[in-house]
Design an enzyme around this catalytic site. Sequence first.
Site, PDB file in Angstrom:
ATOM      1  CB  ILE A 169      -7.073 -27.770  -2.186  1.00 57.12           C
ATOM      2  CG1 ILE A 169      -8.202 -26.822  -1.148  1.00 57.12           C
ATOM      3  CG2 ILE A 169      -5.668 -27.608  -1.735  1.00 57.12           C
ATOM      4  CD1 ILE A 169      -7.742 -27.745   0.558  1.00 57.12           C
ATOM      5  N   GLY A 170      -9.020 -25.452  -4.280  1.00 55.15           N
ATOM      6  CA  GLY A 170     -10.616 -25.980  -4.914  1.00 55.15           C
ATOM      7  C   GLY A 170     -11.897 -26.054  -4.097  1.00 55.15           C
ATOM      8  CB  VAL A 171     -12.932 -27.202  -0.294  1.00 56.49           C
ATOM      9  CG1 VAL A 171     -12.319 -27.867  -1.101  1.00 56.49           C
ATOM     10  CG2 VAL A 171     -12.010 -26.340   0.054  1.00 56.49           C
TER      11      VAL A 171
ATOM     12  CG  ASP B 174       0.386  -3.966   2.362  1.00 54.84           C
ATOM     13  OD1 ASP B 174       0.014  -3.038   1.321  1.00 54.84           O
ATOM     14  OD2 ASP B 174      -0.151  -3.522   3.763  1.00 54.84           O
TER      15      ASP B 174
ATOM     16  CG  HIS C 227      -0.132   0.128   2.655  1.00 55.86           C
ATOM     17  ND1 HIS C 227       0.196  -0.204   3.349  1.00 55.86           N
ATOM     18  CD2 HIS C 227       0.107   1.038   3.406  1.00 55.86           C
ATOM     19  CE1 HIS C 227       0.452  -0.300   4.740  1.00 55.86           C
ATOM     20  NE2 HIS C 227       0.298   1.458   4.404  1.00 55.86           N
TER      21      HIS C 227
ATOM     22  N   GLY D 101       3.701   6.363   8.147  1.00 59.34           N
ATOM     23  CA  GLY D 101       4.660   6.691   8.173  1.00 59.34           C
ATOM     24  C   GLY D 101       6.076   5.568   8.611  1.00 59.34           C
ATOM     25  CG  ASN D 102       6.621   3.137  12.306  1.00 62.33           C
ATOM     26  OD1 ASN D 102       5.638   4.294  12.446  1.00 62.33           O
ATOM     27  ND2 ASN D 102       7.844   3.526  12.205  1.00 62.33           N
ATOM     28  CB  SER D 103       3.283   1.624   6.190  1.00 61.17           C
ATOM     29  OG  SER D 103       2.075   1.707   6.789  1.00 61.17           O
TER      30      SER D 103
END
Length: 468
Positions: free
Chosen positions: A262-264, A133, A103, A205-207
């Site tokens: 896995i498709g569930v 992220d 972000h 700003g710490n992100s």
Amino acid sequence: MFPVLNKRLCAGLIAAILVFPAGGLAPLAAQEIPNDFTAIVREKIPAVVAITTKQIIQGQTMLDDFFSPFRSPGLEPAQPQVREALGSGFVISPEGYIVTNNHVVADANEIHVVFSDKQISPARLVGRDPATDIAVLKVDPRPNMTTTAWGDSDAVQPGAWTIAIGSPFGLGGTVTVGVLSARSRDIQAGPYDDFLQTDASVNQGNSGGPLFNARGEVIGVNTAIVSPSGGSIGIGFAVPSRTAQRIVDQLIRTGRIERGFIGVRLQEITPSIAEALGIPGSKGALVASVESGSPAEKAGIQAGDVITRFNGKDIQSVHDLTLAAASQKPGTRTTLTRNRGGSQQEIALTIGQRDDEEQQTGAIPGPEAADQRLGLSLSPIPDEARQQLGLPPGTTGLFVQEVAPNSLADQSGLRAGDVIVSANNQNVSQPSDIEAEWTKSRQQNKPILFRINRQGQTLFVAVAMAKS
């Protein structure tokens, strides 16, 4: 304010004296009751950077101009607006790779890195993963570049020291200290939430900055806070190094993320559902449906099955299974345990590749990524605008809505409001026609030749590839 931190340190020292009298148990390791953190900070702060970004927000398109009753018709686009943002990051290799948050850099047109010695370097986006992220940047290597090392986030327990370094509110090189408050937090930010929680102050700003353990190893990437005011209230979250390192390694190696599939479709087990299924307790993940042709279907999984173990680990909830499956490399052979009608059965399954997830792999036009982009936004010619465009009857082609600033098209003189009639002497009627001709030109290492109509006048514009 320092008093709270000082109280913690003093309490730790007094406890050590009381618990370990002369001749008693061995004293705690120094890293568990440090006198201060100056050595770690002095060593690691050169590896922590501030990240500045600029995003160009386009004004009204030319199409808007034609139909707005409040603006005079014309072919000059509105002036773009520039939005600036700030975040943090840290160097992980002497080759110049830098980790930050997605972000922080998403949708940016320019990215720069500010080192602790105030030197500024342009950065190129290597790749990004919105789901966790995490993003990776690349700068030209500097002499004797200080780097960080990954630590083991799984080994850190609540109560352990944590150190955050970053650039909150634009103040570079800021250090805050606290403890690990909790692990495996799901804050509903995404499907793969598995955050470390810390009370080391994390602010705007710490992100993207690092969360260190008491040995100076990176155990997390600071990502989010809970706050009604926007400032720290002692609840910050970091992507654990176990996740971040895997994502970063993939982005550097391939520029994209592979996640297991896995498709569930799953749902949590309520006490009433558990009772109806005849299973003890509500642990596990209930299969609500199975995708046709998916690995789960091929393995014999059915709606109504309860998955209780996956790859050798117990599954307590839907979230557990989501994380476990996504962390597996496609093509991996693994096992899961299902409960069907009260009977447990272990079955083998081959992990598939999730192909419906958006892959963000360098969409930001950094110094290298933008080199070969035309930078055109195209549409069919608006019938209502033909007269204002000065087009002869029967003219076909594509209307240029926008030209990205500093793109190849912009540098070659194309403008919003132009009508592209042909590309490489081939008539064009849809954007894919231009894409095909641009691909041919690149393969032949020659410019693409556009014939355009501009305010009723016909002219040719050649757009050449950027020189490497």
